[in-house]
Write a protein that holds these residues in place. Sequence first.
Motif, PDB file in Angstrom:
ATOM      1  N   TRP A 150       0.854  -1.181   0.000  1.00 53.61           N
ATOM      2  CA  TRP A 150       0.000   0.000   0.000  1.00 53.61           C
ATOM      3  C   TRP A 150       0.895   1.238   0.000  1.00 53.61           C
ATOM      4  CZ3 TRP A 150      -4.367  -1.845  -1.376  1.00 53.61           C
ATOM      5  CH2 TRP A 150      -4.884  -3.014  -0.836  1.00 53.61           C
ATOM      6  N   ILE A 151       0.411   2.324  -0.569  1.00 51.22           N
ATOM      7  CA  ILE A 151       1.201   3.554  -0.682  1.00 51.22           C
ATOM      8  C   ILE A 151       1.602   4.051   0.706  1.00 51.22           C
ATOM      9  CG2 ILE A 151       1.214   5.949  -1.489  1.00 51.22           C
ATOM     10  CD1 ILE A 151      -1.011   5.164  -3.451  1.00 51.22           C
ATOM     11  N   PRO A 152       2.900   4.315   0.923  1.00 51.43           N
ATOM     12  CA  PRO A 152       3.293   4.893   2.210  1.00 51.43           C
ATOM     13  C   PRO A 152       2.542   6.201   2.467  1.00 51.43           C
ATOM     14  CG  PRO A 152       5.230   4.153   0.984  1.00 51.43           C
ATOM     15  CD  PRO A 152       4.053   4.040   0.046  1.00 51.43           C
ATOM     16  N   ASN A 153       1.878   6.281   3.606  1.00 47.03           N
ATOM     17  CA  ASN A 153       1.075   7.451   3.975  1.00 47.03           C
ATOM     18  C   ASN A 153      -0.091   7.700   3.016  1.00 47.03           C
ATOM     19  OD1 ASN A 153       2.791   8.121   6.215  1.00 47.03           O
ATOM     20  ND2 ASN A 153       4.252   8.956   4.732  1.00 47.03           N
ATOM     21  N   GLY A 154      -0.445   6.675   2.238  1.00 49.70           N
ATOM     22  CA  GLY A 154      -1.590   6.789   1.338  1.00 49.70           C
ATOM     23  C   GLY A 154      -2.896   6.525   2.083  1.00 49.70           C
ATOM     24  N   PRO A 155      -4.017   6.478   1.354  1.00 49.49           N
ATOM     25  CA  PRO A 155      -5.324   6.328   2.000  1.00 49.49           C
ATOM     26  C   PRO A 155      -5.443   5.098   2.889  1.00 49.49           C
ATOM     27  CG  PRO A 155      -5.592   7.020  -0.277  1.00 49.49           C
ATOM     28  CD  PRO A 155      -4.137   6.717  -0.099  1.00 49.49           C
ATOM     29  N   ILE A 156      -4.912   3.957   2.442  1.00 49.52           N
ATOM     30  CA  ILE A 156      -5.092   2.725   3.216  1.00 49.52           C
ATOM     31  C   ILE A 156      -4.161   2.688   4.415  1.00 49.52           C
ATOM     32  CG2 ILE A 156      -4.827   0.207   3.129  1.00 49.52           C
ATOM     33  CD1 ILE A 156      -6.070   0.293   0.348  1.00 49.52           C
ATOM     34  N   GLN A 157      -2.901   3.090   4.241  1.00 48.32           N
ATOM     35  CA  GLN A 157      -2.014   3.154   5.407  1.00 48.32           C
ATOM     36  C   GLN A 157      -2.505   4.173   6.425  1.00 48.32           C
ATOM     37  OE1 GLN A 157       2.169   3.511   5.234  1.00 48.32           O
ATOM     38  NE2 GLN A 157       2.490   1.503   4.301  1.00 48.32           N
ATOM     39  N   THR A 158      -3.045   5.282   5.946  1.00 44.04           N
ATOM     40  CA  THR A 158      -3.580   6.299   6.852  1.00 44.04           C
ATOM     41  C   THR A 158      -4.769   5.746   7.635  1.00 44.04           C
ATOM     42  OG1 THR A 158      -2.870   8.084   5.383  1.00 44.04           O
ATOM     43  CG2 THR A 158      -4.588   8.601   6.984  1.00 44.04           C
TER      44      THR A 158
END
Length: 255
Positions: A150-158
């Motif tokens: 998942w993208i670092p600091n993206g929607p899912i990690q957030t």
Amino acid sequence: MRQAISLVDSLKREMKARGITYAELAARIGMSEASVKRMFSQKNFTLQRLDEILQATGIDFRDVAMSAQDESRLISELSHAQEKEIIGDTRLFAVAVSVLNQLTVEQIVQTYTLNEAEVVRHLVRLDRIGFLELLPNNRVKLLVSRTFRWIPNGPIQTFFRHQAYSDFLASQFDGDNEALRLVNVMLSKRSIAALLDRMNQLARDFAQQHQEDARLPYEERFSLSFLLAARPWMPTLFQDLLRPPAPRVKSVRQR
């Protein structure tokens, strides 16, 4: 380096498909099993050693290269918009994670309060997003690579940071299949870089094991979340005890 890692991972898959174990390979090339495991773990091959392995296993280099090339065409991250759409629908997100875990439509229905039509509808959305390709008879072909994240600091990690981290850590970590280690050390920049490389490799190995265990029956596989984290950090109560930095003394230039 990334291409070399893909080649080694592809070679491991080809060996796995042929049922060749590390022990068998070690005997064929005159090495110890521990040395072979270390060589594959570190992905540190000379061209001569690679040639020896290919000859000993009967694997064609073209098969290894083609498999690695197919892997390179897959995506390792979604876009911000794709993640936002997935996380915006809890049921869609549950289906997406289930597919990553190699669950079939029947197994998703067995696990969640979703009927077959709902699951298929979400699979169609994931197909449109570009996460997977929906094949005849509701079979699924993932379009994400084995190193997908998942993208670092993206929607899912957030989302996980705000809502799931506290739930994940709300455990004594003393039960079956649980472990927690907190280690505070002082390292050089070189050692820190080496540690981060090892953590990334461990994450790749974890993903590879997930792919291998996907062949097992569904009832023999269990959900497991694996969190790796490292950063310069000191507890606030320690920071409050720190001495203020000494004032810098300006040198006086003599004329």
